[in-house]
Motif scaffolding. Structure first.
Motif, PDB file in Angstrom:
ATOM      1  N   LEU A  41      44.783  35.593  37.204  1.00 47.12           N
ATOM      2  CA  LEU A  41      43.332  35.649  37.413  1.00 47.12           C
ATOM      3  C   LEU A  41      42.964  36.681  38.467  1.00 47.12           C
ATOM      4  O   LEU A  41      42.371  36.382  39.500  1.00 47.12           O
ATOM      5  N   ILE A  42      43.287  37.921  38.182  1.00 42.81           N
ATOM      6  CA  ILE A  42      43.006  39.015  39.113  1.00 42.81           C
ATOM      7  C   ILE A  42      41.504  39.244  39.243  1.00 42.81           C
ATOM      8  O   ILE A  42      41.033  39.782  40.243  1.00 42.81           O
ATOM      9  N   LEU A  43      40.732  38.798  38.256  1.00 39.15           N
ATOM     10  CA  LEU A  43      39.270  38.896  38.309  1.00 39.15           C
ATOM     11  C   LEU A  43      38.643  37.624  38.866  1.00 39.15           C
ATOM     12  O   LEU A  43      37.427  37.568  39.066  1.00 39.15           O
ATOM     13  N   GLY A  44      39.445  36.596  39.101  1.00 43.73           N
ATOM     14  CA  GLY A  44      38.943  35.295  39.501  1.00 43.73           C
ATOM     15  C   GLY A  44      38.759  34.394  38.291  1.00 43.73           C
ATOM     16  O   GLY A  44      38.959  34.795  37.143  1.00 43.73           O
ATOM     17  N   HIS A  45      38.395  33.139  38.554  1.00 44.08           N
ATOM     18  CA  HIS A  45      38.187  32.161  37.486  1.00 44.08           C
ATOM     19  C   HIS A  45      36.887  32.450  36.739  1.00 44.08           C
ATOM     20  O   HIS A  45      35.865  32.776  37.342  1.00 44.08           O
ATOM     21  N   ARG A  46      36.948  32.310  35.421  1.00 44.85           N
ATOM     22  CA  ARG A  46      35.765  32.348  34.561  1.00 44.85           C
ATOM     23  C   ARG A  46      34.946  33.619  34.749  1.00 44.85           C
ATOM     24  O   ARG A  46      33.714  33.589  34.851  1.00 44.85           O
ATOM     25  N   HIS A  47      35.614  34.762  34.790  1.00 43.48           N
ATOM     26  CA  HIS A  47      34.866  36.017  34.893  1.00 43.48           C
ATOM     27  C   HIS A  47      33.938  36.136  33.679  1.00 43.48           C
ATOM     28  O   HIS A  47      34.366  35.911  32.534  1.00 43.48           O
ATOM     29  N   PRO A  48      32.684  36.484  33.877  1.00 43.51           N
ATOM     30  CA  PRO A  48      31.718  36.495  32.765  1.00 43.51           C
ATOM     31  C   PRO A  48      32.147  37.339  31.565  1.00 43.51           C
ATOM     32  O   PRO A  48      31.964  36.907  30.414  1.00 43.51           O
ATOM     33  N   ALA A  49      32.717  38.514  31.802  1.00 42.06           N
ATOM     34  CA  ALA A  49      33.116  39.372  30.685  1.00 42.06           C
ATOM     35  C   ALA A  49      34.232  38.733  29.866  1.00 42.06           C
ATOM     36  O   ALA A  49      34.240  38.814  28.631  1.00 42.06           O
ATOM     37  N   VAL A  50      35.164  38.086  30.556  1.00 43.18           N
ATOM     38  CA  VAL A  50      36.279  37.434  29.864  1.00 43.18           C
ATOM     39  C   VAL A  50      35.783  36.214  29.105  1.00 43.18           C
ATOM     40  O   VAL A  50      36.132  36.001  27.935  1.00 43.18           O
ATOM     41  N   MET A  51      34.955  35.401  29.748  1.00 44.73           N
ATOM     42  CA  MET A  51      34.443  34.193  29.103  1.00 44.73           C
ATOM     43  C   MET A  51      33.605  34.530  27.871  1.00 44.73           C
ATOM     44  O   MET A  51      33.726  33.886  26.824  1.00 44.73           O
ATOM     45  N   GLU A  96      56.735  31.660  47.481  1.00 44.91           N
ATOM     46  CA  GLU A  96      55.817  32.115  46.441  1.00 44.91           C
ATOM     47  C   GLU A  96      54.802  33.057  47.069  1.00 44.91           C
ATOM     48  O   GLU A  96      54.597  33.064  48.289  1.00 44.91           O
ATOM     49  N   ALA A  97      54.143  33.818  46.222  1.00 43.71           N
ATOM     50  CA  ALA A  97      53.157  34.782  46.699  1.00 43.71           C
ATOM     51  C   ALA A  97      51.774  34.159  46.794  1.00 43.71           C
ATOM     52  O   ALA A  97      51.452  33.200  46.095  1.00 43.71           O
ATOM     53  N   ALA A  98      50.952  34.736  47.664  1.00 45.34           N
ATOM     54  CA  ALA A  98      49.514  34.477  47.653  1.00 45.34           C
ATOM     55  C   ALA A  98      48.861  35.652  46.933  1.00 45.34           C
ATOM     56  O   ALA A  98      49.218  36.812  47.166  1.00 45.34           O
ATOM     57  N   PHE A  99      47.908  35.344  46.055  1.00 42.11           N
ATOM     58  CA  PHE A  99      47.253  36.366  45.238  1.00 42.11           C
ATOM     59  C   PHE A  99      45.795  36.516  45.656  1.00 42.11           C
ATOM     60  O   PHE A  99      45.060  35.521  45.721  1.00 42.11           O
ATOM     61  N   VAL A 100      45.399  37.728  45.912  1.00 42.67           N
ATOM     62  CA  VAL A 100      43.994  38.021  46.195  1.00 42.67           C
ATOM     63  C   VAL A 100      43.356  38.536  44.907  1.00 42.67           C
ATOM     64  O   VAL A 100      43.956  39.349  44.186  1.00 42.67           O
ATOM     65  N   SER A 101      42.162  38.053  44.608  1.00 41.83           N
ATOM     66  CA  SER A 101      41.452  38.469  43.399  1.00 41.83           C
ATOM     67  C   SER A 101      40.185  39.231  43.773  1.00 41.83           C
ATOM     68  O   SER A 101      39.729  39.211  44.928  1.00 41.83           O
ATOM     69  N   LEU A 102      39.596  39.872  42.780  1.00 38.71           N
ATOM     70  CA  LEU A 102      38.335  40.570  43.000  1.00 38.71           C
ATOM     71  C   LEU A 102      37.210  39.598  43.300  1.00 38.71           C
ATOM     72  O   LEU A 102      36.174  39.989  43.849  1.00 38.71           O
ATOM     73  N   ALA A 103      37.407  38.323  42.958  1.00 42.31           N
ATOM     74  CA  ALA A 103      36.371  37.318  43.206  1.00 42.31           C
ATOM     75  C   ALA A 103      36.323  36.875  44.663  1.00 42.31           C
ATOM     76  O   ALA A 103      35.321  36.300  45.102  1.00 42.31           O
ATOM     77  N   HIS A 104      37.383  37.102  45.429  1.00 39.20           N
ATOM     78  CA  HIS A 104      37.376  36.702  46.837  1.00 39.20           C
ATOM     79  C   HIS A 104      36.413  37.596  47.619  1.00 39.20           C
ATOM     80  O   HIS A 104      36.502  38.826  47.569  1.00 39.20           O
ATOM     81  N   SER A 105      35.517  36.985  48.343  1.00 35.76           N
ATOM     82  CA  SER A 105      34.559  37.729  49.159  1.00 35.76           C
ATOM     83  C   SER A 105      35.092  37.878  50.577  1.00 35.76           C
ATOM     84  O   SER A 105      36.034  37.184  50.984  1.00 35.76           O
ATOM     85  N   ASP A 106      34.468  38.768  51.335  1.00 38.03           N
ATOM     86  CA  ASP A 106      34.854  38.917  52.736  1.00 38.03           C
ATOM     87  C   ASP A 106      34.616  37.622  53.503  1.00 38.03           C
ATOM     88  O   ASP A 106      35.386  37.269  54.409  1.00 38.03           O
ATOM     89  N   SER A 107      33.573  36.893  53.137  1.00 34.93           N
ATOM     90  CA  SER A 107      33.313  35.620  53.823  1.00 34.93           C
ATOM     91  C   SER A 107      34.365  34.575  53.464  1.00 34.93           C
ATOM     92  O   SER A 107      34.736  33.740  54.313  1.00 34.93           O
ATOM     93  N   ASP A 108      34.879  34.611  52.224  1.00 33.58           N
ATOM     94  CA  ASP A 108      35.995  33.736  51.850  1.00 33.58           C
ATOM     95  C   ASP A 108      37.205  34.023  52.736  1.00 33.58           C
ATOM     96  O   ASP A 108      37.886  33.101  53.204  1.00 33.58           O
ATOM     97  N   ILE A 109      37.466  35.295  52.935  1.00 34.93           N
ATOM     98  CA  ILE A 109      38.620  35.703  53.740  1.00 34.93           C
ATOM     99  C   ILE A 109      38.424  35.300  55.200  1.00 34.93           C
ATOM    100  O   ILE A 109      39.358  34.810  55.855  1.00 34.93           O
ATOM    101  N   GLU A 110      37.215  35.476  55.714  1.00 33.60           N
ATOM    102  CA  GLU A 110      36.936  35.064  57.090  1.00 33.60           C
ATOM    103  C   GLU A 110      37.160  33.565  57.269  1.00 33.60           C
ATOM    104  O   GLU A 110      37.749  33.128  58.266  1.00 33.60           O
ATOM    105  N   ARG A 111      36.676  32.798  56.302  1.00 34.79           N
ATOM    106  CA  ARG A 111      36.866  31.344  56.369  1.00 34.79           C
ATOM    107  C   ARG A 111      38.350  30.994  56.298  1.00 34.79           C
ATOM    108  O   ARG A 111      38.824  30.074  56.986  1.00 34.79           O
ATOM    109  N   THR A 112      39.094  31.711  55.482  1.00 32.33           N
ATOM    110  CA  THR A 112      40.531  31.465  55.351  1.00 32.33           C
ATOM    111  C   THR A 112      41.256  31.745  56.662  1.00 32.33           C
ATOM    112  O   THR A 112      42.138  30.977  57.072  1.00 32.33           O
TER     113      THR A 112
END
Length: 433
Positions: free
Chosen positions: A66-76, A402-418
């Motif tokens: 899920l490199i685009l994140g979950h339920r990307h509109p184009a994919v769905m 195991e690896a941690a995966f960053v997706s295009l759906a992760h925002s800068d605020s998500d990362i700050e919270r993490t």
């Protein structure tokens, strides 16, 4: 207040009555972190929600696809349109052709590709093809690299550097294990020694060009180039297992990122856009040995499944957009830098390995460049860290290696919270010492 996982706990107890270990893939059982797994109810973008209503920022991303994140509109949208026409036909479709063309155009070494249903099926088939093409039997793999659960590769090293492998799982015949040799990742000198003794018997070397199954371990400078040279010298094929790295490190995969061309490439994950898929491809002269063009048999009822092909096409179309990989790298760097600062502020010694949008935090002061050094990581500390992160709504891989995966759906605020959560988690580790 600590989150409740009561519904998940009850579901896990029920699942163990009907499913071995309660899960359909071992790492999901959370055994290595000493917890019960949350059962996921839904997901969107960079977030998931479990059956108890707990919300998580997700860095597992279904283990990479899920490199685009979950339920990307184009994919769905693409899947929904495909679903209206049917789910499977057991016959050729234009979707298979489209995705095959996209893969061939993207990966420098691939001239033809065969679609299958999983990464395990891809590596199993590639090894059979390599043995047939070279008329040899022995395979060289590397400690800490995982290529699926088929017999040839569920092998650990023998007692000496050049001994044949021994099975790591009951049910693997010793005569199959005898044809698999384990080498050390990033140890080109040992590989040269192995080739000097049995090089004329080696059908193929299979390697994760960037190891993603002992945490994240990049290849040392010259390592992949050295393998390529040895394979050429002794007439063996080089197989890149790009199930994780394919379309993750770059649109051209690890082979383009590191500029080393394999003979065969195994793919999965991203090319299915979140649906089950696998593929293997390579030079035309090798691939044309596969049935029905040639004598090497491989088949699959659901291979090239329309839904999986559709999701893969839609995902790759998004990854062709300008600046995608630069943005992934920026977000991943932001996360890694923040995590490193959080660990330092909490007084915990860790080692971070990162390659593009994959990263891993090892609880060790040693540089991690192979399986032995990865194994120095303190798994008890990782378990403490993991539980704290989970309770704070950050979903990481439930295992140190195991690896941690960053997706295009992760925002800068998500990362700050993490990063904020990580500081608290590292403090919990420090207090346990």
């Amino acid at each position: 207040m600590a989150p409740s996982y009561q519904k998940s706990k009850e579901m896990f107890e029920q699942a163990q009555m009907f499913i071995p270990g309660g899960v359909n893939s071992p790492v999901r059982a959370f055994k290595s972190v000493g917890l019960n797994p949350p059962f996921i109810a839904k997901a969107n973008g960079a977030r998931m929600w479990d059956v108890d209503g707990n919300e998580y920022i997700d860095y597992v991303c279904s283990w990479g696809p899920l490199i685009l994140g979950h339920r990307h509109p184009a994919v769905m949208h693409a899947i929904q349109r495909c679903l209206e026409r049917g789910t499977t036909y057991g016959a050729p479709t234009d979707l298979e052709l489209t995705l095959a063309q996209m893969v061939v155009e993207a990966l420098p070494s691939v001239e033809m590709v065969r679609m299958v249903n999983s990464g395990t099926e891809a590596t199993m088939s590639a090894l059979r093809l390599a043995r047939a093409y070279t008329n040899r039997n022995k395979i060289i793999k590397f400690e800490g690299n995982y290529h699926g659960h088929h017999d040839s590769l569920l092998i650990k090293a023998g007692s000496g550097a050049l001994t044949h492998g021994v099975p790591t799982s009951p049910g693997v015949p010793e005569n199959i294990a005898a044809n698999t040799i384990n080498a050390r990742y990033n140890d080109l000198e040992l590989l040269e020694k192995i080739f000097s003794e049995i090089g004329q018997e080696v059908a193929a070397v299979i390697v994760e060009p960037m190891a993603g199954n002992m945490g994240v371990v990049p290849p040392a400078e010259g390592f992949l180039q050295g393998i390529r040279k040895l394979c050429d010298q002794y007439g063996a094929l080089l197989i890149f297992d790009e199930v994780i790295t394919g379309f993750r490190l770059s649109y051209g995969g690890a082979q383009a990122y590191y500029n080393v061309m394999p003979d065969l490439t195994c793919l999965g994950k991203i090319i299915g856009g979140g649906l089950p898929v696998g593929a293997y491809g390579g030079r035309k002269e090798i691939m044309q040995m596969i049935s029905p063009a040639g004598p090497v048999y491989q088949a699959g009822t659901l291979s090239g499944n329309p839904l999986a092909m559709t999701a893969g096409i839609a995902t790759l179309e998004q990854l062709q957009q300008p600046g995608v990989y630069q943005e992934l790298d920026r977000k991943s760097a932001l996360l890694a830098q923040g995590m490193a600062q959080a660990a330092k502020a909490a007084g915990v010694e860790v080692t971070f390995n990162r390659v593009q949008s994959l990263q891993c935090c090892f609880f060790t002061k040693h540089q991690v460049n192979d399986f032995a050094s990865a194994s120095t990581s303190n798994t008890k500390h990782y378990a403490i860290f993991f539980k704290s992160m989970l309770d704070q709504g950050i979903y990481l891989a439930p295992a140190q290696f195991e690896a941690a995966f960053v997706s295009l759906a992760h925002s800068d605020s998500d990362i700050e919270r993490t990063v904020e959560a990580a500081f608290n988690a590292f403090k919990a580790v420090a207090q346990s010492q």
